[in-house]
Scaffold this motif. Structure first.
Motif, mmCIF file in Angstrom:
data_model
loop_
_atom_site.group_PDB
_atom_site.id
_atom_site.type_symbol
_atom_site.label_atom_id
_atom_site.label_comp_id
_atom_site.label_asym_id
_atom_site.label_seq_id
_atom_site.Cartn_x
_atom_site.Cartn_y
_atom_site.Cartn_z
ATOM 1 N N THR A 119 -15.298 -2.492 4.778
ATOM 2 C CA THR A 119 -14.214 -3.455 5.417
ATOM 3 C C THR A 119 -12.783 -3.013 4.978
ATOM 4 N N MET A 120 -12.634 -2.150 4.356
ATOM 5 C CA MET A 120 -11.146 -1.477 3.927
ATOM 6 C C MET A 120 -10.292 -2.369 3.026
ATOM 7 N N SER A 121 -11.034 -3.348 2.487
ATOM 8 C CA SER A 121 -10.361 -4.161 1.485
ATOM 9 C C SER A 121 -10.666 -4.056 -0.037
ATOM 10 N N GLU A 122 -10.955 -2.875 -0.493
ATOM 11 C CA GLU A 122 -11.312 -2.567 -1.991
ATOM 12 C C GLU A 122 -10.119 -2.734 -2.566
ATOM 13 N N ALA A 123 -8.932 -2.234 -1.946
ATOM 14 C CA ALA A 123 -7.622 -2.329 -2.795
ATOM 15 C C ALA A 123 -6.686 -3.557 -2.754
ATOM 16 N N TRP A 124 -7.435 -4.764 -2.485
ATOM 17 C CA TRP A 124 -6.849 -5.888 -2.053
ATOM 18 C C TRP A 124 -6.581 -6.916 -3.284
ATOM 19 N N GLY A 125 -6.936 -6.169 -4.551
ATOM 20 C CA GLY A 125 -6.988 -6.864 -5.937
ATOM 21 C C GLY A 125 -8.322 -7.583 -6.242
ATOM 22 N N PHE A 126 -9.383 -7.355 -5.683
ATOM 23 C CA PHE A 126 -10.673 -7.875 -5.946
ATOM 24 C C PHE A 126 -11.280 -7.197 -7.055
ATOM 25 N N GLY A 127 -10.773 -6.019 -7.500
ATOM 26 C CA GLY A 127 -11.411 -5.258 -8.605
ATOM 27 C C GLY A 127 -12.701 -4.506 -8.223
ATOM 28 N N THR A 128 -12.807 -4.146 -6.941
ATOM 29 C CA THR A 128 -13.852 -3.494 -6.279
ATOM 30 C C THR A 128 -13.363 -1.804 -5.991
ATOM 31 N N LEU A 135 -9.367 6.733 -0.456
ATOM 32 C CA LEU A 135 -9.537 5.484 0.101
ATOM 33 C C LEU A 135 -8.358 4.388 -0.090
ATOM 34 N N TRP A 136 -8.148 4.075 -1.354
ATOM 35 C CA TRP A 136 -7.467 2.927 -1.894
ATOM 36 C C TRP A 136 -6.081 2.821 -0.974
ATOM 37 N N SER A 137 -5.318 4.019 -0.719
ATOM 38 C CA SER A 137 -4.242 3.918 0.213
ATOM 39 C C SER A 137 -4.527 3.419 1.374
ATOM 40 N N VAL A 138 -5.416 3.751 1.904
ATOM 41 C CA VAL A 138 -5.853 3.360 3.401
ATOM 42 C C VAL A 138 -6.144 1.714 3.602
ATOM 43 N N SER A 139 -6.698 1.528 2.313
ATOM 44 C CA SER A 139 -7.091 -0.129 2.481
ATOM 45 C C SER A 139 -5.748 -0.882 2.184
ATOM 46 N N THR A 140 -4.675 -0.270 1.356
ATOM 47 C CA THR A 140 -3.671 -1.185 1.454
ATOM 48 C C THR A 140 -2.769 -1.276 2.448
ATOM 49 N N GLU A 141 -2.808 -0.210 3.311
ATOM 50 C CA GLU A 141 -2.311 -0.063 4.506
ATOM 51 C C GLU A 141 -2.683 -0.942 5.636
ATOM 52 N N MET A 143 -4.044 -3.838 4.731
ATOM 53 C CA MET A 143 -3.412 -5.233 4.762
ATOM 54 C C MET A 143 -1.910 -5.107 5.457
ATOM 55 N N ALA A 144 -1.265 -4.367 5.032
ATOM 56 C CA ALA A 144 0.286 -3.842 5.596
ATOM 57 C C ALA A 144 0.342 -4.334 7.228
ATOM 58 N N TYR A 145 -1.024 -3.566 7.591
ATOM 59 C CA TYR A 145 -1.077 -4.052 9.449
ATOM 60 C C TYR A 145 -1.227 -5.446 9.764
ATOM 61 N N LEU A 146 -2.089 -6.149 8.919
ATOM 62 C CA LEU A 146 -2.410 -7.464 9.103
ATOM 63 C C LEU A 146 -0.870 -8.111 8.832
ATOM 64 N N PHE A 197 0.822 -3.944 -3.659
ATOM 65 C CA PHE A 197 2.369 -4.358 -3.790
ATOM 66 C C PHE A 197 3.127 -3.066 -3.660
ATOM 67 N N ARG A 198 2.790 -2.169 -4.095
ATOM 68 C CA ARG A 198 3.364 -0.619 -4.006
ATOM 69 C C ARG A 198 3.485 -0.357 -2.346
#
Length: 372
Positions: A119-128, A135-141, A143-146, A197-198
Motif C-alpha cells: 500500500t506504499m505506506s511502509e515509510a509513514w513511521g510505522f516501523g515497517t 521503496l521508502w522514498s516512493v512511500s513518502t511521496e 503521503m505528499a500526494y495525499l 518529514f524529509r
C-alpha cells in the motif's frame, strides 16, 4: 511556461544514475568500492522531492483545500497511475526474492510489513521495513500526494519567507536529530518519521519555489551565466565536508535555472541522452537494488573461482544492464500500467478520464528517487 521542460527531466536521470552508483558498495561483494564522485548521492533524494513539489505545482497549481473532490481524486488517480504499477511489480519481485532467496526467508515477511509495502505506506513511521531499499522514498511521496492540496494552500496563503523558514527549521531538525547513516542528511531509517518529514520539507520547498518562479521573482536566474553559476556553487558545496544542508539549499536554484529552459540548461541537461535517462529514471531507481544484489552474487561467485574482473567492467555491466532493464520496464510496465489505470478511470468517469489521459502526456514527475 511549457508543460514539459526537458532539463527538469534530464536532471532526474543524472540523479538516478548517481544513486545507482552510490548504492553499489552497500552490497558486501562491492564493499571496498566507493566512488568519490557519487559519495553524497544520497542527497539526490532531496533533489527528487524538491523537483516533485515544483513540477506538480506546474501541473496542478490550482489544487487547493477548497478544490472539489473530483479534482482531488483525479489528481490522486494520476499519481497512482504514474507510480503504482511499477511499484507493485517491484514489491512483488522483492517479496519473492526475500521468500526464496539467500538474503532472507518467509519468516522475515510479516503481515504488517507486506501490507505496508503493497500500500506504499511502509515509510509513514510505522516501523515497517521496505522489502527493497529504493521503496521508502516512493512511500513518502505517496503521503505528499495525499496532503498536496494542503501544502499548496499553505504555500499560497502564507508569505513565502515563512514557508522557507519552516523548511529551514525542518531540515535543521532532520540534520540534528534524524540519525543519518552516512551523513547528517542521509536519513532513511523507517523506525521513525524523519524520512517522511524529509520528503514533506522537500515538497514544500519545491512548491514555494514554483510560487516565486511564477510570480516573476527569479527572472535574474534566466541567463546562461546564472545557470553556470549555480552549477559552480553546487560543485563547490559538494567538495566541502559536512555541507549537506548547503547542497540541499542549492537545489531550488538549480531547479529554477533548469525551469527557465535557457540554451545552456537545454544543452547540458535537456539533450536527447539526458532526457531519455530522465524518462526511464523511475525504473532505474526502483530496480537497481535488486539488480545490484544479483550482480553482487555473480561477482562473489567469480571471486570464489579466482576470476579477476576489473571493477570498471563491473560498473559498465551494471550501468549498461540497468539502462536496458529500465528501458524495458518503462515501456512494458510504466506506460502500459498508466494506460490500464486511466482506461479504468475512463469507464467510470468518461469525461474526467479523457482529461486525465491528456494530462499524462505532460506529467514528468516521478520519484526516481526517489530513492536514495
Amino acid at each position: 511556461m511549457k508543460n514539459r521542460v526537458e532539463g527538469l527531466t534530464g536532471i532526474r536521470g543524472v540523479a538516478a544514475l548517481a544513486v545507482l552508483l552510490y548504492h553499489l558498495h552497500f552490497n558486501p561483494a562491492f564493499a571496498q568500492y566507493n566512488f568519490s564522485l557519487t559519495s553524497r548521492a544520497y542527497l539526490a533524494v532531496d533533489l527528487f522531492f524538491i523537483l516533485s513539489g515544483f513540477v506538480l505545482s506546474m501541473r496542478y497549481d490550482g489544487l487547493r483545500m477548497k478544490s472539489d473532490a473530483a479534482a482531488y481524486f483525479g489528481f490522486l488517480l494520476n499519481r497512482i497511475a504514474r507510480v503504482y504499477p511499477l511499484h507493485l511489480v517491484v514489491v512483488t519481485a522483492a517479496t519473492v526474492r526475500l521468500f526464496f532467496g539467500t538474503s532472507g526467508s518467509g519468516a522475515l515477511l510479516t503481515a504488517p510489513q507486506l501490507l505496508a509495502n503493497f500500500t506504499m505506506s511502509e515509510a509513514w513511521g510505522f516501523g515497517t521495513p521496505a522489502v527493497s531499499g529504493a521503496l521508502w522514498s516512493v512511500s513518502t511521496e505517496a503521503m505528499a500526494y495525499l496532503v498536496f492540496p494542503l501544502l499548496t494552500t499553505l504555500a499560497r496563503v502564507r508569505p513565502a519567507w515563512q514557508t522557507i523558514g519552516l523548511a529551514v527549521i525542518g531540515y535543521g531538525t532532520i540534520a540534528v536529530f534524524g540519525d543519518g547513516s552516512e551523513s547528517m542528511m542521509d536519513v532513511a531509517s523507517l523506525e521513525n518519521s524523519f524520512p517522511l518529514f524529509r520528503c514533506l520539507c522537500g515538497f514544500a520547498v519545491g512548491i514555494v519555489t514554483h510560487r516565486a518562479f511564477t510570480e516573476g521573482r527569479l527572472e535574474a536566474m534566466r541567463s546562461d551565466r546564472s545557470f553556470y553559476a549555480v552549477l559552480l556553487a553546487l560543485g563547490v558545496a559538494f567538495m566541502v565536508p559536512n555541507s549537506d544542508l548547503a547542497i540541499v539549499a542549492t537545489f531550488p536554484a538549480l531547479v529554477v535555472a533548469l525551469a527557465h529552459d535557457g540554451r545552456a540548461a537545454r544543452a547540458v541537461f535537456g539533450n536527447k541522452v539526458m532526457a531519455y535517462l530522465g524518462l526511464i529514471s523511475y525504473s532505474l531507481y526502483l530496480w537497481h537494488p535488486l539488480a545490484r544484489d544479483g550482480l553482487g552474487h555473480a561477482y562473489a561467485i567469480a571471486q570464489t573461482h579466482h576470476v579477476a574482473i576489473p571493477i570498471a567492467v563491473v560498473v559498465a555491466v551494471y550501468v549498461g544492464g540497468m539502462i536496458i532493464v529500465a528501458d524495458i520496464s518503462y515501456r512494458l510496465i510504466e506506460v502500459r500500467g498508466r494506460k490500464i489505470v486511466l482506461a479504468l478511470r475512463t469507464r467510470v468517469m468518461p469525461r474526467r478520464g479523457q482529461e486525465d489521459r491528456r494530462a499524462f502526456a505532460h506529467d514528468q514527475v516521478g520519484p526516481a528517487g526517489a530513492d536514495g
